[in-house]
Design a protein around this motif. Structure first.
Motif, PDB file in Angstrom:
ATOM      1  N   VAL A  84      14.321  32.991  65.599  1.00 37.75           N
ATOM      2  CA  VAL A  84      15.805  32.481  65.078  1.00 37.75           C
ATOM      3  C   VAL A  84      16.521  33.323  63.827  1.00 37.75           C
ATOM      4  CG1 VAL A  84      16.922  30.863  65.140  1.00 37.75           C
ATOM      5  CG2 VAL A  84      15.058  30.696  66.612  1.00 37.75           C
ATOM      6  N   ASN A  85      16.673  34.285  64.501  1.00 38.66           N
ATOM      7  CA  ASN A  85      18.012  34.822  63.166  1.00 38.66           C
ATOM      8  C   ASN A  85      18.343  34.429  63.013  1.00 38.66           C
ATOM      9  OD1 ASN A  85      15.775  37.455  62.085  1.00 38.66           O
ATOM     10  ND2 ASN A  85      16.012  37.797  64.468  1.00 38.66           N
ATOM     11  N   ASN A  86      18.716  32.922  61.968  1.00 38.02           N
ATOM     12  CA  ASN A  86      20.153  32.773  62.393  1.00 38.02           C
ATOM     13  C   ASN A  86      20.792  33.055  60.625  1.00 38.02           C
ATOM     14  OD1 ASN A  86      22.134  30.367  62.442  1.00 38.02           O
ATOM     15  ND2 ASN A  86      21.246  29.122  60.772  1.00 38.02           N
ATOM     16  N   ALA A  87      20.027  33.272  59.898  1.00 41.22           N
ATOM     17  CA  ALA A  87      20.715  33.952  58.734  1.00 41.22           C
ATOM     18  C   ALA A  87      21.835  34.294  58.584  1.00 41.22           C
ATOM     19  CB  ALA A  87      19.856  33.620  57.472  1.00 41.22           C
ATOM     20  N   GLY A  88      22.735  34.246  57.791  1.00 37.43           N
ATOM     21  CA  GLY A  88      23.867  34.783  58.130  1.00 37.43           C
ATOM     22  C   GLY A  88      25.747  34.225  57.295  1.00 37.43           C
ATOM     23  N   PHE A  89      26.155  35.156  56.916  1.00 39.22           N
ATOM     24  CA  PHE A  89      27.722  35.092  55.901  1.00 39.22           C
ATOM     25  C   PHE A  89      28.971  36.108  56.581  1.00 39.22           C
ATOM     26  CE2 PHE A  89      25.802  37.291  52.953  1.00 39.22           C
ATOM     27  CZ  PHE A  89      26.736  38.156  52.550  1.00 39.22           C
ATOM     28  N   GLY A  90      29.980  35.018  56.735  1.00 34.07           N
ATOM     29  CA  GLY A  90      31.174  36.071  56.917  1.00 34.07           C
ATOM     30  C   GLY A  90      31.878  36.557  55.428  1.00 34.07           C
ATOM     31  N   LEU A  91      32.427  37.155  54.954  1.00 34.71           N
ATOM     32  CA  LEU A  91      33.711  37.541  53.951  1.00 34.71           C
ATOM     33  C   LEU A  91      34.686  37.699  54.513  1.00 34.71           C
ATOM     34  CD1 LEU A  91      31.557  40.051  52.109  1.00 34.71           C
ATOM     35  CD2 LEU A  91      32.438  37.931  51.366  1.00 34.71           C
ATOM     36  N   TYR A  92      35.969  36.987  53.696  1.00 36.87           N
ATOM     37  CA  TYR A  92      37.294  37.004  54.053  1.00 36.87           C
ATOM     38  C   TYR A  92      37.971  37.480  53.145  1.00 36.87           C
ATOM     39  CZ  TYR A  92      41.857  35.624  55.880  1.00 36.87           C
ATOM     40  OH  TYR A  92      43.116  35.105  56.330  1.00 36.87           O
ATOM     41  N   GLY A  93      39.111  38.521  54.058  1.00 39.98           N
ATOM     42  CA  GLY A  93      40.098  39.541  52.748  1.00 39.98           C
ATOM     43  C   GLY A  93      40.437  41.198  53.771  1.00 39.98           C
ATOM     44  N   GLU A  94      41.097  41.458  53.245  1.00 32.43           N
ATOM     45  CA  GLU A  94      41.534  42.570  53.448  1.00 32.43           C
ATOM     46  C   GLU A  94      40.418  43.662  52.720  1.00 32.43           C
ATOM     47  OE1 GLU A  94      45.509  44.116  51.934  1.00 32.43           O
ATOM     48  OE2 GLU A  94      45.940  43.617  53.594  1.00 32.43           O
ATOM     49  N   PHE A  95      39.762  44.529  53.944  1.00 30.65           N
ATOM     50  CA  PHE A  95      38.555  45.861  53.168  1.00 30.65           C
ATOM     51  C   PHE A  95      38.659  46.275  52.072  1.00 30.65           C
ATOM     52  CE2 PHE A  95      36.124  49.656  53.793  1.00 30.65           C
ATOM     53  CZ  PHE A  95      35.163  49.177  52.936  1.00 30.65           C
ATOM     54  N   HIS A  96      40.136  46.250  51.381  1.00 36.04           N
ATOM     55  CA  HIS A  96      39.446  46.748  50.284  1.00 36.04           C
ATOM     56  C   HIS A  96      39.709  46.601  49.419  1.00 36.04           C
ATOM     57  CE1 HIS A  96      44.086  46.481  51.340  1.00 36.04           C
ATOM     58  NE2 HIS A  96      43.955  46.762  49.727  1.00 36.04           N
ATOM     59  N   THR A  97      39.999  44.822  49.875  1.00 36.08           N
ATOM     60  CA  THR A  97      39.931  44.493  47.897  1.00 36.08           C
ATOM     61  C   THR A  97      38.518  43.093  47.816  1.00 36.08           C
ATOM     62  OG1 THR A  97      40.724  41.696  49.387  1.00 36.08           O
ATOM     63  CG2 THR A  97      42.052  43.836  48.459  1.00 36.08           C
ATOM     64  N   ILE A  98      37.843  43.410  49.502  1.00 40.36           N
ATOM     65  CA  ILE A  98      36.229  42.672  49.035  1.00 40.36           C
ATOM     66  C   ILE A  98      35.350  43.272  48.067  1.00 40.36           C
ATOM     67  CG2 ILE A  98      34.316  41.903  50.317  1.00 40.36           C
ATOM     68  CD1 ILE A  98      36.352  41.488  52.888  1.00 40.36           C
ATOM     69  N   ASP A  99      34.741  43.038  46.884  1.00 42.45           N
ATOM     70  CA  ASP A  99      33.763  43.203  46.557  1.00 42.45           C
ATOM     71  C   ASP A  99      32.535  44.344  47.293  1.00 42.45           C
ATOM     72  OD1 ASP A  99      31.738  43.525  43.909  1.00 42.45           O
ATOM     73  OD2 ASP A  99      30.213  42.419  44.794  1.00 42.45           O
ATOM     74  N   TRP A 100      32.013  45.575  47.270  1.00 38.75           N
ATOM     75  CA  TRP A 100      31.002  46.749  47.605  1.00 38.75           C
ATOM     76  C   TRP A 100      30.140  45.338  48.070  1.00 38.75           C
ATOM     77  CZ3 TRP A 100      29.975  48.187  51.670  1.00 38.75           C
ATOM     78  CH2 TRP A 100      29.154  49.704  51.737  1.00 38.75           C
ATOM     79  N   ALA A 101      29.809  44.594  46.040  1.00 39.90           N
ATOM     80  CA  ALA A 101      28.036  44.717  46.938  1.00 39.90           C
ATOM     81  C   ALA A 101      28.197  43.093  46.974  1.00 39.90           C
ATOM     82  CB  ALA A 101      27.724  44.023  45.383  1.00 39.90           C
ATOM     83  N   GLN A 102      29.225  42.538  47.382  1.00 38.37           N
ATOM     84  CA  GLN A 102      28.541  41.023  49.142  1.00 38.37           C
ATOM     85  C   GLN A 102      29.108  41.697  49.726  1.00 38.37           C
ATOM     86  OE1 GLN A 102      32.316  39.055  47.151  1.00 38.37           O
ATOM     87  NE2 GLN A 102      31.165  37.668  47.193  1.00 38.37           N
ATOM     88  N   GLU A 103      29.522  43.176  50.483  1.00 40.42           N
ATOM     89  CA  GLU A 103      29.443  43.936  52.068  1.00 40.42           C
ATOM     90  C   GLU A 103      28.478  44.378  52.308  1.00 40.42           C
ATOM     91  OE1 GLU A 103      33.983  43.999  53.908  1.00 40.42           O
ATOM     92  OE2 GLU A 103      33.472  46.089  52.959  1.00 40.42           O
ATOM     93  N   GLN A 104      27.854  44.655  51.254  1.00 39.44           N
ATOM     94  CA  GLN A 104      26.591  45.085  51.097  1.00 39.44           C
ATOM     95  C   GLN A 104      25.025  44.446  51.370  1.00 39.44           C
ATOM     96  OE1 GLN A 104      25.202  47.801  46.807  1.00 39.44           O
ATOM     97  NE2 GLN A 104      25.247  49.327  48.871  1.00 39.44           N
ATOM     98  N   GLU A 105      25.694  42.816  51.024  1.00 38.12           N
ATOM     99  CA  GLU A 105      24.984  42.012  51.115  1.00 38.12           C
ATOM    100  C   GLU A 105      24.446  41.045  52.325  1.00 38.12           C
ATOM    101  OE1 GLU A 105      23.541  36.867  49.286  1.00 38.12           O
ATOM    102  OE2 GLU A 105      24.985  38.355  47.742  1.00 38.12           O
ATOM    103  N   MET A 106      25.847  40.612  53.411  1.00 36.54           N
ATOM    104  CA  MET A 106      26.429  40.654  54.182  1.00 36.54           C
ATOM    105  C   MET A 106      25.954  41.554  55.445  1.00 36.54           C
ATOM    106  SD  MET A 106      29.494  39.630  55.643  1.00 36.54           S
ATOM    107  CE  MET A 106      30.519  40.842  55.542  1.00 36.54           C
ATOM    108  N   MET A 107      26.379  42.710  54.750  1.00 37.54           N
ATOM    109  CA  MET A 107      25.489  43.606  55.778  1.00 37.54           C
ATOM    110  C   MET A 107      23.838  43.521  55.838  1.00 37.54           C
ATOM    111  SD  MET A 107      27.591  47.087  55.885  1.00 37.54           S
ATOM    112  CE  MET A 107      28.260  47.395  54.032  1.00 37.54           C
ATOM    113  N   MET A 108      23.529  43.393  54.936  1.00 38.54           N
ATOM    114  CA  MET A 108      21.649  43.253  54.985  1.00 38.54           C
ATOM    115  C   MET A 108      21.108  41.692  55.525  1.00 38.54           C
ATOM    116  SD  MET A 108      18.987  43.934  53.743  1.00 38.54           S
ATOM    117  CE  MET A 108      19.578  45.396  52.406  1.00 38.54           C
ATOM    118  N   VAL A 109      21.672  41.127  55.246  1.00 36.62           N
ATOM    119  CA  VAL A 109      21.998  39.207  55.866  1.00 36.62           C
ATOM    120  C   VAL A 109      21.754  39.792  57.117  1.00 36.62           C
ATOM    121  CG1 VAL A 109      21.978  37.139  56.453  1.00 36.62           C
ATOM    122  CG2 VAL A 109      21.672  38.137  53.740  1.00 36.62           C
TER     123      VAL A 109
END
Length: 257
Positions: A84-109
């Motif tokens: 069961v691949n359940n792990a995951g999370f989201g980030l809210y906000g306009e794309f250009h305002t979101i920290d890239w490291a956080q987005e990388q982590e989200m894509m990784m998970v």
């Protein structure tokens, strides 16, 4: 030992699914970052259902996490009968305002860890001619999501990848299901910092409700699982809407109150 492996097992839908599997007598491998939460859950499940649990601490946002998890599985001689691949999370906000490291982590998970874990268990399942995989996507998978652009895209990936894999595995004894819940009470909104989004005004299902529906459908071998009549209807209607209207509508729904 044969076991069901659940990622993101320390809370929300993953935790509720763990109870369902344990109740039916399945041994469990529980994967998440929170040591205390996992150990408390393991103790509760073992005491209540007389099953065995293995706790593996892993941050699936790290590139070496899946290797660590699989090393532990091999070391303990565990046979994964269901994943069961359940792990995951989201980030809210306009794309250009979101920290890239956080987005990388989200894509990784949300994408990379899910894909790598699936890659690691499928060959053995095929050799055994049995196995079941549940990948958790979202109703977000069915359309673009302004103000959560990358998150929606990760869930679209999960849906597309899982549907293709399900087709490839026909006749092997291995099945793939995709769970696409709508807004659910899991702590997701708090982590994504979207508690005041209009999206939540449409109603939020409980993790218990989602897990109840998901577990039965998964064990019955259903491929696409969308809990809730409203979620099913919206996912169907989007197919007939002009794409620009879809993104405009989603933007309005996602905006802060």
């Amino acid at each position: 030992m044969k076991a069901v492996m659940i990622t993101g097992a320390s809370g929300g839908i993953g935790l509720k699914l763990a109870h369902h599997f344990a109740k039916d007598g399945h041994h469990l491998v529980l994967v998440a970052r929170s040591k205390q939460k996992l150990e408390n859950l393991a103790k509760e499940l073992e005491g209540k259902y007389a099953i065995k649990t293995v706790v593996i601490l892993a941050d699936l946002g790290e590139s070496t996490a899946v290797e660590h998890v699989m090393d532990e599985i091999e070391k303990r001689k565990i046979q994964i009968e269901m994943l069961v691949n359940n792990a995951g999370f989201g980030l809210y906000g306009e794309f250009h305002t979101i920290d890239w490291a956080q987005e990388q982590e989200m894509m990784m998970v949300n994408m990379m860890a899910l894909t790598e874990l699936t890659k690691r268990v499928v060959p053995t399942m095929i050799n055994q001619k049995s196995g079941k995989i549940l990948n958790v996507a979202s109703t977000a998978a069915f359309q673009p999501g302004p103000l959560m652009a990358t998150y929606y895209a990760t869930k679209a990936y999960v849906l597309s990848f899982s549907e293709a894999l399900e087709n490839e595995l026909k006749g092997t004894g291995v099945s793939v299901s995709i769970l696409c819940p709508g807004p659910t009470e899991t702590g997701f909104q708090q982590r994504a910092r979207m508690e005041d989004s209009k999206l939540l005004d449409g109603g939020v299902m409980s993790a218990d409700q989602v897990a109840d529906i998901a577990y039965k459908a998964f064990m019955d071998g259903k491929t696409l699982i969308i809990p809730g009549t409203q979620n099913k209807l919206l996912s169907f209607m989007i197919r007939f809407m002009p794409r620009k209207l879809v993104t405009t509508t989603v933007r309005k729904v996602q905006e802060r109150k």
